[in-house]
Design a protein around this motif. Sequence first.
Motif, PDB file in Angstrom:
ATOM      1  N   MET A 162     -30.449  99.959  53.566  1.00  0.00           N
ATOM      2  CA  MET A 162     -30.405 100.735  54.795  1.00  0.00           C
ATOM      3  C   MET A 162     -31.475 101.813  54.782  1.00  0.00           C
ATOM      4  O   MET A 162     -31.814 102.338  53.716  1.00  0.00           O
ATOM      5  N   ASN A 163     -31.990 102.132  55.944  1.00  0.00           N
ATOM      6  CA  ASN A 163     -33.064 103.118  56.065  1.00  0.00           C
ATOM      7  C   ASN A 163     -34.238 102.793  55.154  1.00  0.00           C
ATOM      8  O   ASN A 163     -34.934 103.676  54.649  1.00  0.00           O
ATOM      9  N   GLY A 164     -34.449 101.494  54.892  1.00  0.00           N
ATOM     10  CA  GLY A 164     -35.573 101.061  54.080  1.00  0.00           C
ATOM     11  C   GLY A 164     -35.441 101.340  52.607  1.00  0.00           C
ATOM     12  O   GLY A 164     -36.427 101.250  51.864  1.00  0.00           O
ATOM     13  N   TRP A 223     -28.172  99.560  42.895  1.00  0.00           N
ATOM     14  CA  TRP A 223     -27.901 100.530  43.954  1.00  0.00           C
ATOM     15  C   TRP A 223     -26.948 101.595  43.431  1.00  0.00           C
ATOM     16  O   TRP A 223     -26.320 101.421  42.374  1.00  0.00           O
ATOM     17  N   TYR A 224     -26.849 102.693  44.167  1.00  0.00           N
ATOM     18  CA  TYR A 224     -25.936 103.744  43.723  1.00  0.00           C
ATOM     19  C   TYR A 224     -25.487 104.578  44.914  1.00  0.00           C
ATOM     20  O   TYR A 224     -26.057 104.527  46.001  1.00  0.00           O
ATOM     21  N   GLY A 252     -19.985 101.460  51.747  1.00  0.00           N
ATOM     22  CA  GLY A 252     -20.897 100.334  51.584  1.00  0.00           C
ATOM     23  C   GLY A 252     -21.586 100.264  50.248  1.00  0.00           C
ATOM     24  O   GLY A 252     -22.430  99.397  50.031  1.00  0.00           O
ATOM     25  N   ARG A 253     -21.250 101.165  49.317  1.00  0.00           N
ATOM     26  CA  ARG A 253     -21.994 101.255  48.057  1.00  0.00           C
ATOM     27  C   ARG A 253     -21.148 100.987  46.820  1.00  0.00           C
ATOM     28  O   ARG A 253     -21.690 100.900  45.714  1.00  0.00           O
ATOM     29  N   ASN A 254     -19.843 100.891  46.955  1.00  0.00           N
ATOM     30  CA  ASN A 254     -18.988 100.897  45.768  1.00  0.00           C
ATOM     31  C   ASN A 254     -18.888  99.535  45.094  1.00  0.00           C
ATOM     32  O   ASN A 254     -19.525  98.564  45.491  1.00  0.00           O
ATOM     33  N   HIS A 307     -27.819 100.283  48.997  1.00  0.00           N
ATOM     34  CA  HIS A 307     -26.713  99.340  49.156  1.00  0.00           C
ATOM     35  C   HIS A 307     -26.935  98.005  48.454  1.00  0.00           C
ATOM     36  O   HIS A 307     -26.020  97.195  48.386  1.00  0.00           O
ATOM     37  N   GLY A 308     -28.150  97.787  47.943  1.00  0.00           N
ATOM     38  CA  GLY A 308     -28.435  96.679  47.054  1.00  0.00           C
ATOM     39  C   GLY A 308     -27.896  95.332  47.467  1.00  0.00           C
ATOM     40  O   GLY A 308     -28.143  94.835  48.570  1.00  0.00           O
TER      41      GLY A 308
END
Length: 430
Positions: free
Chosen positions: A1-3, A341-342, A69-71, A8-9
Amino acid sequence: MNGDPNSHGLWEASAPTCPASGALREHIEVEVAIIGAGFTGTSAALHLAEGGMRVAILEAQEVGFGASGRNVGLVNAGMWVMPSVLMEHLGTDHGKRLLELLGNAPSVVFELVRRHGIACEPVRNGTLHCAVGNAGVVEVTERTRQWMALGAPVELCDAQRTRALTGTGAYKASLLDRRAGTIQPLAYVRGLATAAMQAGASLYTHTWVTGARKEGENWHLETASGASVSAKWVIVATDAYTATNGLWSGIRTEQVKLPYFNLATSPLPRHLSESILPLRHGLWDTRHVLSSLRFDAAGRLVFGSVGSLRGAGRAIHHDWGRRALARLFPALKDIQFEHEWYGTIGMTQDALPRLHFLDHNVVSFSGFNGRGIAPGTVFGRELARLILGDIHVSDLPLPVTPVTRANLRILRELGYETGAKLFHAVDARI
């Protein structure tokens, strides 16, 4: 997201597309305005819309941009703390109510997935809380005892059974919780948003709420673009991603940010994937700097731990991931990571969530402490029930409390990030 591929990997690479939406460009009038399109906000919107209310979700970025969206994607019952600790902090009435709600929360998640046909790779075979060392055995044994006393379908597994369920001999015991499972979290929250829109809710992304004032019985919300919303109720569902310089910033400043990263392998060959977590349980361990493991539907092994993938931390955590994974599963020593991602977990002083009335008809659940999926879903539903008039404030699973500032917040956040780097720089070395 947002490039940013590190935000979010794998989840962004493999999730169905987000429901079509755009920024709010005009003035609208609804009964409920929801700020934030994560698990809590989209669940509240879905249940409110199904109850016949006019509702709008206002999201500053995109659906699932924050922690939702990241977990890791573990759908667990309960909170991090043991049931007895929860009861001690909340008292008998709220404690029992919260334990029952959260114990059944994974069932709510998987039923919503089934009912709305959400394509989010659901697997409900349970999760494993794995014991590292003798202290870990004591912890999972006591946690199992407490949940069994409450009638939960949990089982204490010895070292041999744990090895069979995980594919590694690194753990001395484990707690198998059959209520739990795994999902693709970004796909799930996008699915909740889609279901809410199909039920009649409106969704506006890239819509930053910058001001709020009371006008008679309604709230007038201003956005950065000049658009506005009039609503009787406001749900603030921004949790740890609440801006420190924005509206109701106390939600953020009463939490300490804990960074957490995930590394995903390429899809493993079948002979390897079948020997690791063969029943596709999700896993996390008892270490203070904990680790987590789960598979996605394509056979990628997702390995996570505390830390942020920025600056020197990116190389440190990535190198640790290679070493630690090879120590757990020697056959994976040459496997490369395909995605990384993190994100941020919001930790409260007592590791329990908060219910706040931030103003008249402005309500928020926050402070999920790494347990966002199932609690966020049912807390959103409970807020909807409150606003619909199905329940009273006194029926909610948490007492209403004032917002309080976390002690030494900035120093503790620096300690979490720096400590994780130091730990991973030396851990799992041969």
